[in-house]
Scaffold this active site. Structure first.
Site, PDB file in Angstrom:
ATOM      1  N   LYS A 200      48.517 -33.583   5.134  1.00  0.00           N
ATOM      2  CA  LYS A 200      47.650 -32.992   6.164  1.00  0.00           C
ATOM      3  C   LYS A 200      48.157 -33.349   7.547  1.00  0.00           C
ATOM      4  O   LYS A 200      48.017 -34.476   8.009  1.00  0.00           O
ATOM      5  CB  LYS A 200      46.199 -33.475   6.045  1.00  0.00           C
ATOM      6  CG  LYS A 200      45.294 -32.605   6.931  1.00  0.00           C
ATOM      7  CD  LYS A 200      43.985 -33.244   7.310  1.00  0.00           C
ATOM      8  CE  LYS A 200      44.022 -33.948   8.628  1.00  0.00           C
ATOM      9  NZ  LYS A 200      44.265 -33.091   9.809  1.00  0.00           N
TER      10      LYS A 200
ATOM     11  N   GLY B 265      47.664 -43.230  12.401  1.00  0.00           N
ATOM     12  CA  GLY B 265      46.748 -42.712  13.418  1.00  0.00           C
ATOM     13  C   GLY B 265      46.012 -43.860  14.076  1.00  0.00           C
ATOM     14  O   GLY B 265      46.482 -45.004  14.070  1.00  0.00           O
ATOM     15  N   SER B 266      44.848 -43.548  14.608  1.00  0.00           N
ATOM     16  CA  SER B 266      44.106 -44.554  15.374  1.00  0.00           C
ATOM     17  C   SER B 266      43.496 -45.611  14.444  1.00  0.00           C
ATOM     18  O   SER B 266      43.225 -45.342  13.269  1.00  0.00           O
ATOM     19  CB  SER B 266      42.998 -43.872  16.172  1.00  0.00           C
ATOM     20  OG  SER B 266      42.071 -43.287  15.283  1.00  0.00           O
ATOM     21  N   THR B 267      43.249 -46.774  15.002  1.00  0.00           N
ATOM     22  CA  THR B 267      42.647 -47.858  14.219  1.00  0.00           C
ATOM     23  C   THR B 267      41.242 -47.469  13.769  1.00  0.00           C
ATOM     24  O   THR B 267      40.846 -47.755  12.629  1.00  0.00           O
ATOM     25  CB  THR B 267      42.649 -49.155  15.053  1.00  0.00           C
ATOM     26  OG1 THR B 267      44.013 -49.590  15.172  1.00  0.00           O
ATOM     27  CG2 THR B 267      41.852 -50.269  14.393  1.00  0.00           C
TER      28      THR B 267
ATOM     29  N   GLY C 146      41.631 -45.231  10.879  1.00  0.00           N
ATOM     30  CA  GLY C 146      42.198 -46.041   9.787  1.00  0.00           C
ATOM     31  C   GLY C 146      41.121 -46.842   9.066  1.00  0.00           C
ATOM     32  O   GLY C 146      41.120 -46.941   7.835  1.00  0.00           O
TER      33      GLY C 146
ATOM     34  N   GLU D  56      49.230 -47.248   9.209  1.00  0.00           N
ATOM     35  CA  GLU D  56      50.003 -47.545  10.421  1.00  0.00           C
ATOM     36  C   GLU D  56      49.105 -47.175  11.587  1.00  0.00           C
ATOM     37  O   GLU D  56      48.911 -45.985  11.859  1.00  0.00           O
ATOM     38  CB  GLU D  56      51.282 -46.689  10.471  1.00  0.00           C
ATOM     39  CG  GLU D  56      52.345 -47.063   9.483  1.00  0.00           C
ATOM     40  CD  GLU D  56      52.978 -48.403   9.785  1.00  0.00           C
ATOM     41  OE1 GLU D  56      52.866 -48.907  10.925  1.00  0.00           O
ATOM     42  OE2 GLU D  56      53.588 -48.962   8.856  1.00  0.00           O
TER      43      GLU D  56
ATOM     44  N   CYS E 287      52.660 -45.345  19.257  1.00  0.00           N
ATOM     45  CA  CYS E 287      51.865 -46.516  18.848  1.00  0.00           C
ATOM     46  C   CYS E 287      52.554 -47.826  19.215  1.00  0.00           C
ATOM     47  O   CYS E 287      51.892 -48.820  19.478  1.00  0.00           O
ATOM     48  CB  CYS E 287      51.533 -46.452  17.363  1.00  0.00           C
ATOM     49  SG  CYS E 287      52.979 -46.242  16.332  1.00  0.00           S
TER      50      CYS E 287
ATOM     51  N   GLU F 140      43.870 -49.356  23.324  1.00  0.00           N
ATOM     52  CA  GLU F 140      45.053 -48.485  23.370  1.00  0.00           C
ATOM     53  C   GLU F 140      44.703 -47.231  24.175  1.00  0.00           C
ATOM     54  O   GLU F 140      43.763 -46.521  23.841  1.00  0.00           O
ATOM     55  CB  GLU F 140      45.438 -48.101  21.940  1.00  0.00           C
ATOM     56  CG  GLU F 140      46.681 -47.252  21.870  1.00  0.00           C
ATOM     57  CD  GLU F 140      47.093 -46.958  20.432  1.00  0.00           C
ATOM     58  OE1 GLU F 140      46.247 -46.527  19.631  1.00  0.00           O
ATOM     59  OE2 GLU F 140      48.272 -47.176  20.113  1.00  0.00           O
TER      60      GLU F 140
HETATM   61  P1  ADP Z   1      43.015 -38.769  17.319  1.00  0.00           P
HETATM   62  O1  ADP Z   1      41.615 -39.287  17.471  1.00  0.00           O
HETATM   63  O2  ADP Z   1      43.836 -39.113  18.484  1.00  0.00           O
HETATM   64  O3  ADP Z   1      43.129 -37.316  16.947  1.00  0.00           O
HETATM   65  P2  ADP Z   1      43.238 -39.804  14.627  1.00  0.00           P
HETATM   66  O4  ADP Z   1      43.724 -41.118  14.215  1.00  0.00           O
HETATM   67  O5  ADP Z   1      41.772 -39.558  14.483  1.00  0.00           O
HETATM   68  O6  ADP Z   1      43.700 -39.589  16.125  1.00  0.00           O
HETATM   69  O7  ADP Z   1      44.038 -38.657  13.855  1.00  0.00           O
HETATM   70  C1  ADP Z   1      45.148 -38.858  13.039  1.00  0.00           C
HETATM   71  C2  ADP Z   1      45.019 -38.009  11.794  1.00  0.00           C
HETATM   72  O8  ADP Z   1      43.872 -38.425  11.079  1.00  0.00           O
HETATM   73  C3  ADP Z   1      44.835 -36.516  12.056  1.00  0.00           C
HETATM   74  O9  ADP Z   1      45.524 -35.795  11.042  1.00  0.00           O
HETATM   75  C4  ADP Z   1      43.347 -36.336  11.899  1.00  0.00           C
HETATM   76  O10 ADP Z   1      42.973 -35.029  11.536  1.00  0.00           O
HETATM   77  C5  ADP Z   1      43.041 -37.314  10.788  1.00  0.00           C
HETATM   78  N1  ADP Z   1      41.646 -37.770  10.746  1.00  0.00           N
HETATM   79  C6  ADP Z   1      40.757 -37.889  11.781  1.00  0.00           C
HETATM   80  N2  ADP Z   1      39.578 -38.340  11.344  1.00  0.00           N
HETATM   81  C7  ADP Z   1      39.680 -38.493  10.001  1.00  0.00           C
HETATM   82  C8  ADP Z   1      38.785 -38.933   8.967  1.00  0.00           C
HETATM   83  N3  ADP Z   1      37.531 -39.298   9.227  1.00  0.00           N
HETATM   84  N4  ADP Z   1      39.264 -38.973   7.702  1.00  0.00           N
HETATM   85  C9  ADP Z   1      40.533 -38.639   7.414  1.00  0.00           C
HETATM   86  N5  ADP Z   1      41.402 -38.207   8.335  1.00  0.00           N
HETATM   87  C10 ADP Z   1      41.005 -38.139   9.618  1.00  0.00           C
END
Ligand code: ADP
Length: 492
Positions: A190, A243-245, A248, A265, A299, A396
């Site tokens: 995804k 992605g973001s903490t 995560g 990560e 990151c 961050e």
């Molecule tokens: P940002 O907030 O900057 O978009 P994210 O860490 O939320 O960064 O996004 C990184 C990835 O995680 C993207 O592919 C996003 O669609 C996905 N994502 C965001 N929220 C969720 C969630 N609750 N569960 C699974 N994947 C998610």
């Protein structure tokens, strides 16, 4: 200004109603209205991607499961798997310029950076292709009474859910697909909703290169729905997330439900420590470039600068000047050195942090303003008079925004560096090799640069301490995320 003209293949690709890849079929996503794809350089819609539903995720997982359990993939010999991944890499390479242009259109980054990252992504595929036929177990002479033959073997973990962010879309896709395929897993990928175009293009290219049906499935859509459906899916054996903490942590909770394996990560707020004996001719430009590359949306970006008192004024001025002199503009102009931020949302987030910094009493040393009235451009920004308890130093920002402080000696530098919830990367600048390695031992971060801020290589593990993640990607540790060990005991 030399702006690249879009080749017809790109115009046609952008004009398509993008579908999702399930098995070997491209299907219309069944979630909701298509999601607009916005060019960050001018805010205009350039394409649309599908919004997948939970049902689409179910179909993708089913296709990945069938390919893993019953398809030709499981029976493929390791050298054939390696050859296929090399062939995929060659096919990506034959389309490298097209992929780079798509990445720039979708993410905003300068075309020069996009070209380099496409090559890097291809290198990740080739690096892991090389591992595919070198996966081994071990034999053990055990201490238990009796005569035994004991060995371990490494097996692919199964169906991997790969959830990736928008800052390095093609690199992130390949740094997960490479090891997953080399290990023999199948995958549901995804991409981020803001930057799905290159992942979709990679899907077609992988099929053209001969990837068997269902080995990689690609669903597009929002994180809260499609991402969450993957992270909580009982048919997925392993989640790899970057992605973001905050996201995560949400994914770790979902994965905990069935104790699904998870590697994360996550974010960083990486300290960059410049000692008074450092080579400033290198330290100043690299520190500035470190926070400006990819408009600070990295990151591992060296986003907290700590300078020894005696050289502070000179360094702060140098970094600010270097940043201000970089050419900001649309990524498709091949003279551009900094592009826009990825989205309006990200622009607002970063601009909001700058305002918070001012409200907390910090002082803008340079930059801080929006550039132009279209697109999401922000001046490289240096903020001084900061303290470790300020929001802009703790959190961050993910933009070209550097927060600066001074320190007296190495002890204070290390203490300030470690006083943060993140622990992804750090850099130390000094000509004294002893000081450098003593500090490297004490700094709590997974990835440390001595006299450099560039610390990435496909062979070297990358992973966060503290709230920056769980597990390491890259190198053999990255391959092991997609393998599980089975021990077999035989009484002879
Ligand atoms: P940002 O907030 O900057 O978009 P994210 O860490 O939320 O960064 O996004 C990184 C990835 O995680 C993207 O592919 C996003 O669609 C996905 N994502 C965001 N929220 C969720 C969630 N609750 N569960 C699974 N994947 C998610």
């Amino acid at each position: 200004m030399a702006v690249i003209d879009l080749p017809q293949s790109i115009t046609e690709f952008l004009g398509k109603q993008h579908e999702v890849l399930i098995g070997s079929d491209w299907r219309q996503a069944s979630g909701g209205d298509p999601i607009a794809v916005i060019n960050p350089a001018d805010g205009a819609q350039i394409s649309a991607i599908g919004e997948s539903s939970k049902h689409d995720v179910d179909s993708a997982v089913a296709a990945a499961r069938a390919a893993f359990e019953d398809g030709p993939w499981g029976a493929m010999k390791p050298d054939a798997r390696a050859k296929l991944i090399y062939r995929i890499a060659d096919h990506f390479e034959a389309h490298a310029e097209e992929l780079a242009i798509l990445e720039t259109l979708d993410n905003g980054k300068p075309i020069s950076a996009a070209r380099g990252e496409v090559i890097s992504a291809i290198n990740a595929m080739r690096y892991y292709a090389g591992w595919a036929d070198k996966i081994t177990g071990s034999t053990h002479t055990i201490s238990m009474p009796g005569d035994h033959h004991v060995y371990t073997m490494k097996e692919p973990v199964g169906v991997a859910g790969l959830i990736i962010p928008w800052n390095y879309p093609i690199v992130m896709a390949c740094m997960k697909l490479g090891p997953a395929l080399a290990a023999g897993c199948t995958a549901v990928l995804k991409p981020a909703e803001d930057t799905s175009l290159t992942a979709l293009r990679l899907g077609s290219l992988m099929l053209e290169a001969g990837l068997p049906e269902g080995v990689v499935n690609i669903v597009t859509g929002y994180g809260a729905t499609v991402g969450a459906a993957i992270a909580s899916h009982p048919g997925i054996d392993k989640i790899a997330f970057t992605g973001s903490t905050m996201t995560g942590k949400a994914i770790a909770k979902m994965a905990a439900e069935d104790l699904r394996k998870v590697s994360l990560e996550l974010g960083g707020k990486s300290p960059n420590l410049i000692m008074e004996d450092a080579n400033l001719e290198k330290a100043i430009p690299m520190s500035a470039m470190g926070i400006c590359y990819n408009a600070g949306q990295t990151c591992t970006a060296p986003s907290r600068l700590y300078v020894q008192e005696s050289i502070a004024e000179h360094v702060i001025e140098g970094v600010a000047q270097f940043g201000s002199a970089l050419k900001l503009g649309p990524g498709l102009d091949d003279e551009t050195q900094i592009g826009p931020l990825v989205s309006q949302k990200q622009f607002d987030r970063v601009a909001g942090y700058i305002e918070t910094g001012k409200a907390e009493g910090a002082e803008i040393a340079s930059g801080g303003r929006r550039v132009g009235n279209q697109g999401f451009f922000l001046e490289p920004t240096v903020i001084k008079q900061t303290r470790n308890d300020m929001t802009i130093v703790r959190e961050e920002i993910f933009g070209p925004v550097l927060v600066v402080q001074t320190f007296k000696d190495a002890d204070e530098a290390v203490t300030l560096a470690n006083d943060n919830d993140y622990g992804l990367a750090a850099a130390i600048w000094t000509e004294n090799v002893g000081t450098a390695h003593k500090m490297a031992r004490r700094i709590k971060a997974g990835n440390i640069g001595v006299n450099t801020t560039m610390t990435a290589d496909w062979d070297v593990p990358l992973g966060g301490f503290k709230q920056s993640g769980i597990g390491h990607e890259n190198g053999i540790e990255g391959l092991n995320l997609y393998l599980q060990t089975k021990a077999v005991f035989t009484t002879l």
